[in-house]
Design a protein around this motif. Structure first.
Motif, mmCIF file in Angstrom:
data_model
loop_
_atom_site.group_PDB
_atom_site.id
_atom_site.type_symbol
_atom_site.label_atom_id
_atom_site.label_comp_id
_atom_site.label_asym_id
_atom_site.label_seq_id
_atom_site.Cartn_x
_atom_site.Cartn_y
_atom_site.Cartn_z
ATOM 1 N N SER A 183 5.517 46.398 -28.086
ATOM 2 C CA SER A 183 5.008 47.734 -28.380
ATOM 3 C C SER A 183 5.920 48.398 -29.402
ATOM 4 C CB SER A 183 4.918 48.570 -27.105
ATOM 5 O OG SER A 183 6.153 48.548 -26.432
ATOM 6 N N THR B 136 6.981 52.264 -31.241
ATOM 7 C CA THR B 136 6.905 53.724 -31.236
ATOM 8 C C THR B 136 7.399 54.215 -32.592
ATOM 9 O OG1 THR B 136 7.232 53.868 -28.858
ATOM 10 C CG2 THR B 136 7.784 55.830 -30.114
ATOM 11 N N ILE C 32 5.035 60.037 -33.499
ATOM 12 C CA ILE C 32 3.728 60.245 -34.122
ATOM 13 C C ILE C 32 2.737 59.129 -33.776
ATOM 14 C CG2 ILE C 32 4.565 61.686 -36.026
ATOM 15 C CD1 ILE C 32 4.150 59.118 -37.827
ATOM 16 N N ALA C 33 3.233 58.027 -33.239
ATOM 17 C CA ALA C 33 2.321 56.958 -32.804
ATOM 18 C C ALA C 33 3.077 56.034 -31.862
ATOM 19 C CB ALA C 33 1.813 56.156 -34.000
ATOM 20 N N SER C 34 2.343 55.426 -30.938
ATOM 21 C CA SER C 34 2.965 54.526 -29.981
ATOM 22 C C SER C 34 1.885 53.600 -29.452
ATOM 23 C CB SER C 34 3.542 55.375 -28.837
ATOM 24 O OG SER C 34 4.645 54.736 -28.253
ATOM 25 N N GLY C 35 2.192 52.318 -29.380
ATOM 26 C CA GLY C 35 1.204 51.385 -28.852
ATOM 27 C C GLY C 35 1.517 49.964 -29.246
ATOM 28 N N GLU D 51 -2.127 47.905 -33.227
ATOM 29 C CA GLU D 51 -2.770 49.218 -33.235
ATOM 30 C C GLU D 51 -1.984 50.202 -34.100
ATOM 31 O OE1 GLU D 51 -4.204 48.872 -28.553
ATOM 32 O OE2 GLU D 51 -2.451 50.064 -29.086
ATOM 33 N N VAL D 52 -0.669 50.182 -33.913
ATOM 34 C CA VAL D 52 0.191 51.143 -34.599
ATOM 35 C C VAL D 52 0.162 50.914 -36.115
ATOM 36 C CG1 VAL D 52 2.624 51.771 -34.944
ATOM 37 C CG2 VAL D 52 1.696 51.566 -32.628
ATOM 38 N N GLU E 59 -2.669 52.715 -37.994
ATOM 39 C CA GLU E 59 -2.844 54.171 -37.887
ATOM 40 C C GLU E 59 -2.576 54.846 -39.233
ATOM 41 O OE1 GLU E 59 -2.009 56.765 -35.080
ATOM 42 O OE2 GLU E 59 -2.508 55.484 -33.372
ATOM 43 N N ARG F 235 -1.723 57.789 -40.076
ATOM 44 C CA ARG F 235 -0.542 58.649 -40.126
ATOM 45 C C ARG F 235 0.745 57.818 -40.265
ATOM 46 N NH1 ARG F 235 1.000 63.400 -36.003
ATOM 47 N NH2 ARG F 235 2.711 64.204 -37.282
ATOM 48 N N VAL F 236 0.738 56.667 -39.662
ATOM 49 C CA VAL F 236 1.910 55.787 -39.736
ATOM 50 C C VAL F 236 2.039 55.224 -41.140
ATOM 51 C CG1 VAL F 236 2.941 53.655 -38.858
ATOM 52 C CG2 VAL F 236 1.765 55.213 -37.289
#
Ligand SMILES: Nc1ncnc2c1ncn2[C@@H]1O[C@H](COP(=O)(O)OP(=O)(O)OP(=O)(O)O)[C@@H](O)[C@H]1O
Ligand SMILES: [Mg+2]
Length: 241
Positions: free
Chosen positions: A208, A210, A218-221, A225-226, A229, A231-232
């Motif tokens: 995972s 973060t 701002i994102a975690s997973g 998935e991350v 994103e 925003r990432v």
């Protein structure tokens, strides 16, 4: 997943330096045997969070739980004895001491039950046995980084906090260290919190991820998935990610 599987729980942690909110309300968990990667731009608060978890500085608010117990107010050494270890990079290495003496000394210091045996076990695990009688200063950079890791691994810790362990390593040395980290999670069930700017390596070995920005998550997973994103990609990875 029940709470009991979470070996480390970081809840609403904030660290403020006067007006600077270095970390401002961060939460994440670490499961047994998992690697969680922490990424984010320079100054995002990653090292501050590692320092806060290891007890190097106090929290403005929030809690840290290790194996179900609240350690928020425990000293650094108490946390270490409870199984929370961190690497200190090159600063910890005495250049004239042999690899085995240095790891043995570290094992004594953390109160390991059979320090010499513990040191041997750690050297075997990290492929440092061939260098046991070499002085630390004579090691190559990649081996020195493994020695740093060895010093954190004595006393059978359950959680490892690693702040940029691959900095300055060649791609080959990074890959080698990454495979040792993965092996540690499999062989010994160690859980690892890994801060690393080498995002390719980090994404490839983390269960995972973060993402930090300006002291917040701002994102975690899961890595896949991350990575996608928006925003990432905007904040950190760039459009090539
Ligand atoms: N002792 C301190 N006093 C005041 N501000 C600090 C202190 N330590 C860190 N900061 C500030 O806290 C913020 C977070 O810094 P931190 O070192 O945790 O970031 P980082 O994500 O580890 O960055 P990098 O990727 O460059 O290592 C930054 O704005 C930094 O300037
Ligand atoms: Mg940092």
């Amino acid at each position: 997943m029940t709470n009991e599987n979470m070996i480390l729980r970081v809840t609403d942690v904030a660290v403020h330096y006067g007006g600077v909110k270095a970390v401002d309300g961060v939460s994440f968990d670490l499961r047994q045997g998992e690697i969680r990667g922490l990424i984010g731009p320079n100054g995002a608060g990653k090292s501050t969070v590692i320092d806060a978890i290891s007890g190097r500085h106090g929290l403005t608010r929030g809690t840290v739980r290790l194996a179900g117990q609240d350690i928020t107010r425990c000293s650094v050494i108490d946390r270490r004895r409870r199984g929370l270890a961190r690497s200190f990079q090159r600063t910890s290495i005495f250049p004239n001491m042999t690899v085995s003496a240095q790891i043995g000394l570290a094992a004594h210091k953390v109160g390991a039950e059979a320090p010499e045996q513990d040191a041997r076990r750690v050297m075997d695990q990290l492929d440092l046995s061939g260098e046991a009688d070499a002085t630390a200063g004579s090691l190559g950079y990649g081996q020195q980084r493994r020695l740093d890791l060895a010093l954190a691994l004595v006393g059978r810790p359950i959680v490892l906090l690693l702040d940029e362990p691959m900095a300055g390593l060649s791609p080959q040395e990074s890959a080698d260290l990454a495979s040792h980290l993965l092996k540690l999670t499999g062989d010994w069930g160690v859980s690892i919190l890994l801060v690393e700017h080498d995002t390719d390596t980090l994404f490839s070995i983390s269960n995972s991820v973060t993402v930090f920005e300006l002291g917040r998550v701002i994102a975690s997973g899961r890595p896949e998935e991350v990575r996608i994103e928006p925003r990432v990609r905007e904040a950190y990875l760039g459009s090539a990610a």
